[in-house]
Structures are given as C-alpha cells and as structure tokens.
Write a protein that holds these residues in place. Structure first.
Motif, PDB file in Angstrom:
ATOM      1  N   VAL A  10       0.843  -1.203   0.000  1.00 59.76           N
ATOM      2  CA  VAL A  10       0.000   0.000   0.000  1.00 59.76           C
ATOM      3  C   VAL A  10       0.877   1.251   0.000  1.00 59.76           C
ATOM      4  O   VAL A  10       1.840   1.352   0.779  1.00 59.76           O
ATOM      5  N   LEU A  11       0.522   2.201  -0.867  1.00 55.03           N
ATOM      6  CA  LEU A  11       1.143   3.522  -0.861  1.00 55.03           C
ATOM      7  C   LEU A  11       0.092   4.533  -0.416  1.00 55.03           C
ATOM      8  O   LEU A  11      -0.986   4.618  -1.021  1.00 55.03           O
ATOM      9  N   ILE A  12       0.391   5.295   0.638  1.00 60.58           N
ATOM     10  CA  ILE A  12      -0.520   6.313   1.161  1.00 60.58           C
ATOM     11  C   ILE A  12      -0.178   7.649   0.504  1.00 60.58           C
ATOM     12  O   ILE A  12       0.960   8.110   0.589  1.00 60.58           O
ATOM     13  N   ARG A  20      -2.121  11.097   6.837  1.00 63.47           N
ATOM     14  CA  ARG A  20      -1.291   9.924   6.520  1.00 63.47           C
ATOM     15  C   ARG A  20      -1.040   9.092   7.784  1.00 63.47           C
ATOM     16  O   ARG A  20      -1.069   7.858   7.740  1.00 63.47           O
ATOM     17  N   LEU A  21      -0.805   9.779   8.894  1.00 59.74           N
ATOM     18  CA  LEU A  21      -0.565   9.074  10.152  1.00 59.74           C
ATOM     19  C   LEU A  21      -1.790   8.273  10.575  1.00 59.74           C
ATOM     20  O   LEU A  21      -1.670   7.125  11.026  1.00 59.74           O
ATOM     21  N   ARG A  22      -2.979   8.876  10.429  1.00 56.54           N
ATOM     22  CA  ARG A  22      -4.190   8.148  10.818  1.00 56.54           C
ATOM     23  C   ARG A  22      -4.391   6.908   9.954  1.00 56.54           C
ATOM     24  O   ARG A  22      -4.728   5.834  10.456  1.00 56.54           O
ATOM     25  N   LEU A  23      -4.152   7.032   8.655  1.00 58.76           N
ATOM     26  CA  LEU A  23      -4.302   5.862   7.780  1.00 58.76           C
ATOM     27  C   LEU A  23      -3.287   4.788   8.139  1.00 58.76           C
ATOM     28  O   LEU A  23      -3.605   3.597   8.160  1.00 58.76           O
ATOM     29  N   ARG A  24      -2.066   5.196   8.422  1.00 53.35           N
ATOM     30  CA  ARG A  24      -1.043   4.231   8.801  1.00 53.35           C
ATOM     31  C   ARG A  24      -1.463   3.501  10.092  1.00 53.35           C
ATOM     32  O   ARG A  24      -1.272   2.282  10.216  1.00 53.35           O
ATOM     33  N   THR A  25      -2.032   4.249  11.038  1.00 55.14           N
ATOM     34  CA  THR A  25      -2.484   3.641  12.293  1.00 55.14           C
ATOM     35  C   THR A  25      -3.621   2.656  12.054  1.00 55.14           C
ATOM     36  O   THR A  25      -3.640   1.545  12.606  1.00 55.14           O
ATOM     37  N   LEU A  26      -4.587   3.049  11.213  1.00 55.56           N
ATOM     38  CA  LEU A  26      -5.700   2.157  10.893  1.00 55.56           C
ATOM     39  C   LEU A  26      -5.219   0.901  10.184  1.00 55.56           C
ATOM     40  O   LEU A  26      -5.676  -0.206  10.470  1.00 55.56           O
TER      41      LEU A  26
END
Length: 249
Positions: A10-12, A20-26
């Motif tokens: 996955v590339l954010i 970006r941080l929230r997506l990485r955490t999810l």
C-alpha cells in the motif's frame, strides 16, 4: 500445500501528515488481508515519481491536493502496464461519481472508520490478479519516462536521441517518437556511457551515429543518426568531445 498470498502493498498519498498518520495507524489494526505499507507521498507528483521506481498493489489516495489532484493521478495510472488499485480517501463526498469513472475500487470519506477501510481492502485483495510466473530478464536496461502522465519503459538499446523542444523533450526510436514531460538534464542523469551530449538541446546514442559532417549552412557540424537518417546539430563547444567519442581525434 497452498502458498500464502503475498501481503498487499500500500502507498498512502495525502498532502496532510496527520491524515497519513491516521491511515497508517488504521492499517496497523487490520488483521486480514495481510498488508505491507510500502511508503507515503505528499503529492501526486511525488507519488508518480515513487511509482516509477517501485510497484504497489494499492494507492490510498486523497482527492484534493496542491498541484495535480488525486483524480488526475488515478487517470494517469491507467496507462501503466501493471496499474495499482485505487481507493480514494477524501473529506469531500461529492467526487464519488468521478472516482468510479477512473475505476476506483472504493471511496472512503474522512474520518475513515476501520470497518469501512477493512471492507475496501478485502475488495482490493479479492480483485488482485495472482502474480505471474517469473519472466526472463529484459535484454538490457530501460529508461522509464513520462509522456503526458503516462509511464513508458523504453529500452536503451532502442533510444536514438533526445532533443529538447519548446515545452517538452522529443525521444526518438527507430519505430517512432514520444513527447516527454521531463527536462533533458534530468533524463541525461539516467542514461549510461553509451550516450553523448552533442548540443545543449540534444543527446544522441553513440551507436546510432553514422557520420559527422559540415552543415550546409556553414554553422558548424552535424551528426547523421541511423536508421532514421536524421541530422542533429553539434555545437562548437561539444565538437571536441564528439570527435573523441567517435574515434576521430
């Protein structure tokens, strides 16, 4: 014995660091499918540069970003030989119809809920084409270039010359030509020793040069490029290097 599926890479892509941080955490909370966060990009241009170097299975892509937006980037991806899936992540729901015009798998609105992200990832994993068997290596190195947002792989053995024009760079091969989006100086850095700068606006493949002759207008010299039988001007500044490279002096 069944071979486990490779993780979904996955590339954010979002211009906001907190998003970006929230997506990485999810993504870290997702158990299935297996995931690997390949990287992050803060703009469409940065993402395209990233994709020229690496392959990913999925882009989690913001719609509104400075410069080229997510919809334009998704449209450009359709020219790739192995296009990543796209799931849009946006604070604005009004672009959903446009998103599916560029074949997005899903459209998530911020703040993203884990359940919705999980469902989107499962949909992407279900659509993923099994990896093809390993192919023999290419006959030689390639130059990856951008033509109006479309990525192309041009074997260096087929590249005859690059010539800067008004707002683009002409790439010439025996079978045709392409108008590239990148500056000549940047392209030159990705070429090997088989290429020669002959003018501030032109680089030629040494193997394609068949002659170095005076120009009819008495303004210096030109090289003839085979097999297309075209002539390119040689600047006086580059003439000694051209002669040396061609074994004339």
């Amino acid at each position: 014995m069944t071979t486990p599926a490779a993780p979904l890479s996955v590339l954010i892509v979002d211009d906001e660091p907190l998003a970006r941080l929230r997506l990485r955490t999810l993504l870290g909370a997702v158990a299935q499918p297996l995931l690997a966060i390949a990287g992050e990009a803060a703009s469409a241009e940065e993402a395209m540069a990233w994709l020229r170097r690496e392959r990913v299975d999925l882009l989690l892509l913001d719609v509104r970003m400075p410069g080229r937006g997510g919809l334009a980037l998704a449209a450009a991806l359709q020219g790739l030989p192995r296009r990543p899936a796209v799931v849009f992540v946006s604070a604005h729901g009004e672009h959903a119809l446009e998103a599916f015009d560029v074949e997005a798998v899903d459209y998530l609105t911020k703040p993203v809920r884990l359940e919705r992200l999980q469902a989107a990832l499962e949909r992407v994993a279900a659509r993923r084409v099994p990896a093809a068997p390993p192919q023999p290596p290419a006959a030689g190195p390639v130059l990856v270039v951008s033509e109006r947002g479309r990525l192309l792989r041009v074997p260096l053995a087929e590249l005859l010359y690059l010539k800067a024009e008004a707002k683009s760079v002409l790439l010439r091969t025996p079978s045709g030509s392409f108008q590239l989006d990148e500056p000549l100086a940047e392209l030159e850095q990705r070429l090997g020793a088989g290429f020669l700068r002959i003018h501030r606006n032109a680089i030629v493949a040494k193997a394609a040069v068949r002659a170095l002759e005076p120009r009819d207008d008495d303004e210096g010299r030109a090289v003839r490029v085979a097999p297309v039988d075209e002539w390119l001007a040689v600047s006086r500044r580059q003439l000694p290097a051209v002669r040396e490279a061609l074994g004339e002096g």
